[in-house]
Design a protein around this motif. Structure first.
Motif, PDB file in Angstrom:
ATOM      1  N   PRO B 650      48.501  28.447  28.254  1.00 44.51           N
ATOM      2  CA  PRO B 650      49.048  29.681  27.663  1.00 44.51           C
ATOM      3  C   PRO B 650      47.969  30.733  27.428  1.00 44.51           C
ATOM      4  N   LEU B 651      46.756  30.287  27.375  1.00 42.36           N
ATOM      5  CA  LEU B 651      45.708  31.247  27.064  1.00 42.36           C
ATOM      6  C   LEU B 651      45.248  32.026  28.284  1.00 42.36           C
ATOM      7  N   PHE B 652      45.765  31.641  29.423  1.00 48.36           N
ATOM      8  CA  PHE B 652      45.234  32.210  30.663  1.00 48.36           C
ATOM      9  C   PHE B 652      45.204  33.728  30.624  1.00 48.36           C
ATOM     10  N   GLY B 653      46.360  34.292  30.263  1.00 46.25           N
ATOM     11  CA  GLY B 653      46.445  35.743  30.266  1.00 46.25           C
ATOM     12  C   GLY B 653      45.432  36.368  29.332  1.00 46.25           C
ATOM     13  N   GLN B 654      45.295  35.774  28.200  1.00 48.82           N
ATOM     14  CA  GLN B 654      44.388  36.355  27.216  1.00 48.82           C
ATOM     15  C   GLN B 654      42.947  36.247  27.672  1.00 48.82           C
ATOM     16  N   ILE B 655      42.658  35.103  28.211  1.00 47.24           N
ATOM     17  CA  ILE B 655      41.266  34.919  28.644  1.00 47.24           C
ATOM     18  C   ILE B 655      40.954  35.900  29.759  1.00 47.24           C
ATOM     19  N   LEU B 656      41.911  35.995  30.649  1.00 50.37           N
ATOM     20  CA  LEU B 656      41.703  36.912  31.759  1.00 50.37           C
ATOM     21  C   LEU B 656      41.503  38.323  31.227  1.00 50.37           C
ATOM     22  N   ALA B 657      42.317  38.653  30.264  1.00 49.28           N
ATOM     23  CA  ALA B 657      42.178  39.982  29.692  1.00 49.28           C
ATOM     24  C   ALA B 657      40.817  40.153  29.051  1.00 49.28           C
ATOM     25  N   ALA B 658      40.384  39.099  28.390  1.00 46.77           N
ATOM     26  CA  ALA B 658      39.082  39.177  27.736  1.00 46.77           C
ATOM     27  C   ALA B 658      37.980  39.330  28.778  1.00 46.77           C
ATOM     28  N   LEU B 659      38.122  38.608  29.861  1.00 49.36           N
ATOM     29  CA  LEU B 659      37.131  38.704  30.927  1.00 49.36           C
ATOM     30  C   LEU B 659      37.105  40.120  31.476  1.00 49.36           C
ATOM     31  N   TYR B 660      38.288  40.644  31.621  1.00 46.97           N
ATOM     32  CA  TYR B 660      38.388  41.997  32.139  1.00 46.97           C
ATOM     33  C   TYR B 660      37.702  42.956  31.194  1.00 46.97           C
ATOM     34  N   GLN B 661      37.949  42.727  29.947  1.00 52.44           N
ATOM     35  CA  GLN B 661      37.394  43.603  28.938  1.00 52.44           C
ATOM     36  C   GLN B 661      35.875  43.562  28.942  1.00 52.44           C
ATOM     37  N   ASP B 662      35.362  42.399  29.187  1.00 54.97           N
ATOM     38  CA  ASP B 662      33.909  42.255  29.198  1.00 54.97           C
ATOM     39  C   ASP B 662      33.328  42.529  30.570  1.00 54.97           C
ATOM     40  N   ASP B 663      34.137  43.051  31.444  1.00 57.95           N
ATOM     41  CA  ASP B 663      33.652  43.436  32.771  1.00 57.95           C
ATOM     42  C   ASP B 663      33.220  42.261  33.622  1.00 57.95           C
ATOM     43  N   ILE B 664      33.695  41.132  33.283  1.00 56.71           N
ATOM     44  CA  ILE B 664      33.324  40.002  34.125  1.00 56.71           C
ATOM     45  C   ILE B 664      34.210  39.968  35.349  1.00 56.71           C
ATOM     46  N   VAL B 665      35.430  40.350  35.175  1.00 56.63           N
ATOM     47  CA  VAL B 665      36.265  40.565  36.353  1.00 56.63           C
ATOM     48  C   VAL B 665      36.753  42.013  36.312  1.00 56.63           C
ATOM     49  N   GLU B 666      37.013  42.495  37.494  1.00 55.27           N
ATOM     50  CA  GLU B 666      37.486  43.861  37.606  1.00 55.27           C
ATOM     51  C   GLU B 666      38.939  43.860  38.064  1.00 55.27           C
ATOM     52  N   GLU B 667      39.496  45.000  37.947  1.00 60.17           N
ATOM     53  CA  GLU B 667      40.882  45.125  38.369  1.00 60.17           C
ATOM     54  C   GLU B 667      41.054  44.694  39.822  1.00 60.17           C
ATOM     55  N   ASP B 668      40.143  45.184  40.606  1.00 62.96           N
ATOM     56  CA  ASP B 668      40.182  44.841  42.024  1.00 62.96           C
ATOM     57  C   ASP B 668      40.155  43.345  42.255  1.00 62.96           C
ATOM     58  N   ASP B 669      39.318  42.705  41.477  1.00 63.08           N
ATOM     59  CA  ASP B 669      39.158  41.268  41.656  1.00 63.08           C
ATOM     60  C   ASP B 669      40.449  40.554  41.318  1.00 63.08           C
ATOM     61  N   ILE B 670      41.076  41.049  40.287  1.00 61.76           N
ATOM     62  CA  ILE B 670      42.329  40.409  39.901  1.00 61.76           C
ATOM     63  C   ILE B 670      43.354  40.582  41.014  1.00 61.76           C
ATOM     64  N   ARG B 671      43.315  41.761  41.578  1.00 69.29           N
ATOM     65  CA  ARG B 671      44.240  41.984  42.695  1.00 69.29           C
ATOM     66  C   ARG B 671      43.945  41.045  43.844  1.00 69.29           C
ATOM     67  N   LYS B 672      42.705  40.929  44.125  1.00 74.82           N
ATOM     68  CA  LYS B 672      42.335  40.074  45.257  1.00 74.82           C
ATOM     69  C   LYS B 672      42.728  38.639  44.983  1.00 74.82           C
TER      70      LYS B 672
END
Lengths: 393, 1091
Positions: B650-672
């Motif tokens: 269940p935490l996946f979304g949140q973690i992903l969001a957190a990663l995004y927030q910390d610039d560890i992943v980018e929007e593009d990366d998520i798309r890919k």
């Protein structure tokens, strides 16, 4: 035999040169001649000898070593001894042997002047049978009486008290003699081309091929005085002709570069064929870069004169006697058939000779730094340049 | 060794040497392909063209100007030492100093030998490293010079390999032992190396995608003969390899830790080949005889010092007049006959080498064979394509068929009939005192053999003393051994292996990709598991990996517990990875896993949970990118995989969001990531996993949908942003507000995702929106940045975090940022339409519907939020992303820069249009853009990497009328380019490169429309490449503008379909590009894309 008489350093430089010759790290007849001279100078300057024979033997042993370093076999026979069975081999860079011979000749000359005797004065009776064996026809008149008195006192061979005295006395003279040869080598291009304007006339069309420094200098020198056109054949597979054409046209000479195959077609318009030589033989024939034979033959068919430009150091006291093929040097097939043609490499035998042998009949004249000569008088030049006993080192 | 003379001036011309060029010869082959010939002497002393191989090698090096040679001897070291001492090389004046070095028996590999050299400190600078079986006339000094030159500017260029161009097929190029080189044609850097085996036939080579991404032009070649001439600089720390090529080169090139470069020197002229097996023994012999090695030819510079006469047809007869040739004998072309050999009447010697002191009896026929010194061939014998050792006696009437190897001293016959490929050696009983210096392992081998004899020893003739060696591996040999044996058959004298050739092409080829033939070059004795260097290989051994996982876990736990800095932890991980030699992917998985596990599951509420996540990610998230390479897509995948298999799903979304927030992943990366078929759980065995994967994927889709919406709305904000570049102070509070929003949305999404396990397609969408909300928020208009700063303390760090670069440039209309949530059609306004028309590539149908549903749901909450003060980021912060990801980002960045002016204008005009409509419909929008050109470039820069932006349908519908004219205009502008590039995903697609069969012209098997990348590589026109790329990137945008215009009337059915097909087409999902290497194929490369 002579190796123990010259020092380790000299020995090494001889070996070094031998290896470089063998590995083809040193190519070009003038370059080899120069290197040989430098080695000889070093050897002579270090050598210990107390009479003339020792010195000659030292130099000969060096010469032998260098010549043997190039085991490139040819059935060429030393000119005066061609009836003898011999194990002597010839070499691709003939100029090594020639240089040694020339140095020997000069040394002897100096020696004779110093000693004051004229060794060659013995056979005074002229007969046609001895004509060929008669060396140095020109030197007979010169020098002999002059040096007689002053030198004799200073030079004593085989002096038991001071075995080095002979060497000490002679060495400066010898070094000078070698220096003379060196100077001659260094000025060879200038000397060959100094008469260029007498050979090339305005509006002539000259055909040449390959990249011969002598020919290049010759043509450029002529261009100072005359306006003429040069046709250069590409000269596959080395394509030295391209380089030549570039160089000539850079010098402002009107230049055409044609493929080798069109040589015959063009020949009818050519006034003169000028070739370089790799080695000139006693019979007036020569080795020249492959393709030269085509040019010479085509010229023969059109009665176009063929002129060869070469320094005197290319005169070689040998004959190409038995068959022409074996005398040649065969290179790497790579330049004819690329190594990447894997399928063909297996099935095709590729022959890539460096040189053509051109018979004396095909040549009209030689332009050397010692004047112009017809092929038929090369033997005379040889006689003047080298001593007979050195023909076989 | 330089003659030190007082007369320095005079000597200068003779030997002017500046620096001594050193060479190291590995005089041990470390394999046994020549057995039994090499049973009693090392391979380097085997004669080839009547001179020991080692002498050829010395001569090759001397030719290249090497002055000091160290010979590393292992087996039969004393023999080698004596041979060197007695050779001409030890005489003064040879110009070369040769130092034999005896190494211990424990030296099992070239790596050990190199270590030995290093520890002895013999080599002082860059040197030449060759094997003791080299025949070459390449000017290696030139290679060394180039290498040194390169080292001056690039300290990481640690080695230069010499390779020789040959054709697709060449007798000298062993089919069993060739390799694929990928070179950068400009710098001749070797980018990748992979060995190719003939059996199992290698038909694919994996090429890491980064290579294609980083280099605008690459050459993929397998027409190169590897000469095994290396010019290494002193590599001091890396000695753990078995084979210089397979292990060392491959390892260095695939390692992203070492960061070293290896270059190739493609020798156009000259010849170089190794005698590494009996087949190459034959071909090198032939090459020498046909003068390819000139001036290293028998009549000119024979290393053995023999003198040969060269006759027409490349016949070489010893020149000392000791050869007796009968009048009726026939000597064929390409033949060499040593001194004192006697050839009797009616003998035919064709394309063979006969040693010294041999005796060939009357009527014998010797074809393509190699007879060593002192052999006696009886009358009427027939010898075909075989190697006859020294002092062998083949008695009258024997027949030796192709491929036989007769070791020294063997006697066969009379009337022996030797079958093809028979290997014979002398029986051990008859061995003389030699036994004592024999290798122990050799003895044991021989003893083994004795037991086998009964079955094998027949047809050898009555007087034979021979021992037959087995021709095939024993029945119980494992598969590897059989494969190895079959592969070695390609290297065997006279074996064309036609029965193996291509016979089991299809089935075997796929296997061979990863297996390749790690061991074909090394001894049975020295065999070490190939796992020793699987860097970058997709599958390491599971055991090693599981151990590694544990190690990583412990290491991280320590780090967590003791509060190490991220850097320290990263160093520790790197070391760990080096030690256990696992691919980067595994490390990433382990790190992501560990971090996720570090997050405590907080039951007390969503907010707490979120705090927890944010804290952990903020503290440790950067570690993911510090482990040696950055691949955010992989990070997301790893996260997904880990979440799917743990209770933290269940935490996946949140973690992903957190990663995004910390610039560890980018929007593009998520798309890919989202597009990867694996992300949808395809290809997974475990059914539960598939479910969980799907859930995660759905979360992702929602997130992406939000990105799309932001994209479109961002555009509107752009000019507003311009006004307020200086409002830094407010930024923080805005950031806080925005983060708070994020949290809110998160809460919802959590609820949603928990509730709706059954139908992941619809509900979890919201959780994704969280992440996407962040950056646009920061760019909101000033009107909106008014109140609600309660959560500042909590979220300050969020605001401080750098924003996504691609988002910032695009003007955003704030309300649109949360499409589900805010759904304010009157604000969403005309601009968004245009923006979406520009940017949209794909839109999934269900998303549309979801959007609308969710809009309603979210409207109430979001409306309050819509008034939030939204911080606006200054445009300069575009560069704010410090850890640009080299792998993925490398592609778009150069492209971005090179977008052509026309496209820029197209884009800018569209933006302009957007601006105008903003002005009309919105009172809060800013000034009109003053300089369209500037705007345009901004847009392009921002949009390019974001290519596949999906429009939100609701925006379109709401804005249809107002946007219609403008979209028409852009439609016209883009009409011409419309059809060319359907998808903007070109750098995502697995590229398959097929090496075409020999003589085939390179063909792009991809359709033109897909061929953007492939065309580039084929055309080789460097100057055009960037333009093509740029076009490729921009085309999708342009096209979509057109499409959108069309679809604003028709709906978006087609486009969404397209998206799906595209996504599936990527489904191969493999990271590596494949190259099909038809055996023996040339450098013809076609790039195939599967779409």
């Amino acid at each position: 035999m002579g190796s123990e008489s010259f020092g380790g350093a000299s020995q090494r430089s001889v070996e070094n040169l031998a290896y470089r010759l063998r590995r083809r790290q040193l190519v070009g007849s003038r370059a080899t001649a120069l290197e040989t001279l430098l080695v000889l100078r070093q050897v002579v300057s270090k050598a210990r000898f107390s009479n003339m024979e020792q010195l000659v033997e030292i130099i000969r042993s060096v010469g032998r070593r260098l010549v043997e370093a190039q085991p490139k076999g040819t059935p060429l026979v030393p000119a005066p001894t061609r009836y003898r069975a011999h194990s002597q081999t010839n070499l691709p860079e003939h100029s090594v042997g020639n240089t040694v011979r020339k140095v020997l000749h000069h040394i002897r000359e100096e020696y004779h002047t110093a000693i004051g005797t004229n060794a060659a004065s013995a056979p005074q009776t002229f007969s046609i049978a001895k004509f060929v064996l008669l060396g140095q026809p020109r030197q007979h008149t010169a020098g002999a009486p002059k040096a007689e008195s002053n030198a004799k006192a200073t030079l004593r061979e085989n002096d038991p008290d001071d075995p080095d005295s002979f060497a000490r006395g002679l060495k400066p003279v010898l070094m000078e003699a070698i220096q003379d040869v060196l100077d001659e080598l260094e000025t060879v291009y200038d000397n060959v081309s100094k008469n260029a304007k007498d050979h090339i006339h305005s509006d002539e069309i000259i055909l040449t091929l390959g990249m011969s420094k002598t020919v290049e200098a010759f043509l450029k020198s002529a261009a100072h005085h005359r306006k003429y056109t040069v046709i250069v054949a590409e000269t596959a597979p080395s394509y030295g002709g391209r380089e030549m054409a570039r160089s000539l046209s850079a010098a402002g000479i009107s230049t055409f570069l044609v493929p080798d195959s069109s040589m015959f077609a063009i020949m009818s318009r050519v006034n003169k064929v000028i070739l370089g030589a790799h080695a000139i033989f006693a019979n007036g024939g020569m080795f020249a870069t492959s393709g030269s034979l085509i040019a010479a033959t085509a010229a023969q068919a059109h009665r176009t004169p063929v002129v060869v430009c070469a320094g005197q150091f290319k005169l070689t006291p040998l004959w190409n006697l038995y068959h022409e093929y074996g005398a040649l040097d065969f290179g790497d097939p790579n330049s004819v058939l690329g190594f990447e043609e894997g399928d063909l490499v297996d099935k095709v035998e590729v022959v890539n000779p460096y040189y053509d042998y051109i018979r004396p009949e095909l040549i009209d004249g030689f332009i050397t730094n010692d004047g112009d000569h017809p092929p038929s008088s090369i033997y005379r030049l040889l006689k003047e340049t080298y001593d007979d006993e050195d023909n076989e080192l | 060794m330089a003659p030190k003379s007082s007369n320095a001036g005079k000597e200068k011309l003779i030997d002017d040497e500046e620096e001594v060029l050193q060479a190291v010869i590995l005089a041990d082959s470390f394999n046994k392909r020549f057995r039994p010939l090499t049973a009693r002497k090392p391979r380097c002393l085997l004669p080839i063209c009547n001179a020991p191989l080692l002498d050829w090698t010395f001569e090759s090096l001397a030719l290249a100007g090497v002055q000091e040679i160290f010979v590393i001897c292992r087996s039969h070291a004393e023999l080698v030492k004596t041979a060197i001492k007695e050779s001409k090389w030890s005489k003064p004046g040879s110009g070369i100093k040769i130092v034999p070095i005896l190494t211990a028996k424990e030296t099992f590999s070239p790596g050990d030998a190199m270590r030995d050299i290093y520890t002895r400190g013999l080599v002082t600078s860059d040197f030449v490293l060759v094997m003791g079986d080299l025949v070459s006339n390449i000017r290696i000094d030139e290679v060394v010079r180039v290498h040194k030159e390169r080292r001056k500017t690039n300290k990481d260029a640690i080695m230069t390999m010499v390779v020789k161009e040959s054709g697709a097929r060449h007798r000298t190029k062993a089919r069993g032992d060739s390799s694929v080189f990928i070179l950068d044609p400009e710098t001749s850097e070797c980018l990748y190396y992979e060995p190719v085996s003939a059996f199992p036939q290698t038909t694919f080579a994996h090429i890491p995608r980064e290579i294609l991404a980083d280099h605008p032009e690459v050459e993929i070649r397998n027409d190169l003969i590897d000469c095994s001439i290396d010019v290494p600089s002193l590599f001091q720390d890396n000695f753990d390899y078995l084979d210089i090529r397979r292990d060392f080169v491959h390892g260095v090139l695939t390692s992203d830790l070492l960061m070293k470069n290896i270059h190739c020197y493609v020798a156009k002229d000259g010849y170089a080949a190794r005698v590494k097996d009996t087949k190459s023994y034959e071909s090198v012999s032939k090459d020498i005889l046909s003068r390819w090695t000139f001036p290293l030819v028998p009549d000119d510079n024979h290393p053995g010092g023999h003198v040969y006469d060269h006759e027409r047809g490349n016949k070489y007869i010893a020149k000392d007049n000791t050869v007796v040739l009968a009048r009726t004998c026939k000597i064929g072309n390409n033949t060499l006959i040593g001194s004192s050999t006697n050839i009797s009447a009616n003998v035919q010697v064709l394309a063979s080498v006969i040693g010294q002191n041999c005796n060939i009896g009357a009527g014998a026929i010797i074809r393509n064979s190699y007879v060593f010194d002192g052999a006696v061939i009886g009358s009427d014998c027939v010898v075909e394509r075989s190697i006859i050792g020294a002092n062998v006696n083949v008695k009258d009437g024997s027949e030796i068929q192709k491929g036989c190897l007769l070791a020294d001293g063997v006697v066969v016959g009379p009337s022996a009939k030797l079958k093809p490929f028979l290997r014979l050696s002398k029986k051990p009983e008859e061995k003389d005192e030699l036994v004592s210096d024999e290798d122990e392992d050799d003895d044991s081998d021989l003893e083994d053999l004795v037991s086998l004899q009964v079955s094998l020893a027949k047809d050898l003739g009555t007087d034979s003393n021979a021992l037959v060696w087995p021709t095939a591996p024993e029945e119980d040999a494992d598969d590897d051994e059989i494969a190895k044996f079959k592969n070695e058959r390609f290297m065997r004298l006279g074996d064309d292996a036609s029965d193996l050739d291509y016979s089991d092409d299809g089935s075997e080829s796929s296997l061979s990709e990863s297996e390749s033939d790690d061991e074909s070059d090394s001894d049975a004795d020295f065999t070490v598991p190939s796992e020793s260097l699987p860097l970058g290989l997709p599958d390491g051994s599971p055991m090693v990996e599981s151990e590694f996982q544990i190690e990583v876990k412990q290491s991280l736990e320590r780090a967590f517990a003791e509060g190490h800095s991220v850097d320290n932890a990263a160093v520790e991980l790197k070391t760990l990875r080096m030690a256990s030699n696992v691919p980067l992917t595994r490390v990433r998985e382990a790190v992501v896993g560990a971090i996720v596990d570090k997050i405590k599951i907080v039951d007390s509420g969503v907010v707490e949970q979120r705090k927890e996540i944010a804290a952990v990610i903020a503290r440790w998230g950067q570690l993911i990118d510090r482990i040696g390479g950055v691949d955010p897509v992989e990070t997301v995948s790893a996260l997904q995989a880990h979440c799917a298999s743990s209770q933290r799903l269940p935490l996946f979304g949140q973690i992903l969001a957190a990663l995004y927030q910390d610039d560890i992943v980018e929007e593009d990366d998520i798309r890919k990531w989202h597009r990867l078929p694996v992300s949808r759980g395809e290809g997974l065995k475990n059914k539960g996993d598939v479910e969980n994967f799907k859930k995660c994927w759905t979360v992702g889709s929602h997130m992406i949908k939000q990105f799309d919406e932001q994209e479109s709305s961002e555009e509107e904000d752009e000019d507003e942003e311009d006004e307020k570049g200086d409002e830094n102070e407010e930024d923080k509070s805005k950031g806080a507000n925005q983060a708070k929003k994020v949290q809110k949305v998160m809460e919802e999404s959590e609820e949603e995702s928990e509730e709706s396990d059954g139908e992941p397609n619809t509900s979890p969408a919201k959780s994704v929106s969280v992440a996407s909300a962040i950056s646009p928020n920061q760019e909101a208009t000033s009107e909106e940045e008014s109140e609600e700063d309660e959560d500042i303390d909590e979220i300050e760090e969020v605001a401080a975090a750098p924003t996504k670069p691609m988002v910032e440039d695009v003007r955003v209309e704030e309300p649109i940022i949360y499409p589900q949530a805010i759904a304010t059609p009157q604000i969403t306004a005309p601009s968004s339409t245009n923006a979406s028309q520009q940017n949209n590539t794909k839109q999934e149908p269900q998303e549309e519907s979801e959007d609308e549903e969710e809009e309603d749901e979210d409207e109430d909450e979001d409306e309050e939020e819509s008034d939030d003060g939204m911080p606006k980021k200054p445009i300069n912060s575009v560069a704010g992303k410090p850890d640009a990801t080299p792998q993925m980002a490398a592609v778009p960045q150069p492209l971005q820069a090179s977008i052509s002016p026309e496209t820029a204008t197209i884009l800018s005009s569209a933006t302009l249009v957007a601006d105008e409509s903003d002005d009309e419909s919105e009172e809060n929008s800013g000034d009109e853009v003053s300089s369209p050109g500037k705007e345009g470039t901004q847009i392009t820069a921002a949009v390019a990497p974001v290519t596949p932006l999906a429009p939100t349908s609701k925006q379109e519908t709401s804005e249809e009328e107002s946007s219609e004219e403008e979209s028409d205009g852009s439609d016209g502008a883009s009409a011409s380019t419309n059809a060319l590039f359907p998808m903007g995903t070109h750098n995502m697609l697995p590229t398959e490169i097929a090496l075409a069969p020999p003589f085939a012209k390179p063909e792009s098997s991809g359709e033109e429309s897909e061929g953007d990348e492939s065309e580039e590589y084929e055309s080789g026109e460097l100057s055009e490449a960037p333009a093509v790329k740029a076009a490729a990137l921009v085309q999708p945008l342009v096209k979509d503008v057109g499409k959108a215009a069309g679809s604003s009337e028709e709906g978006e059915g087609e486009e969404t379909d397209e998206e799906y097909t595209d996504a599936e087409s990527i489904s191969d999902g493999k990271r590596d590009t494949k190259i099909a290497t038809a055996a023996g194929s040339g450098l013809n490369v076609g790039v195939v894309k599967d779409v």
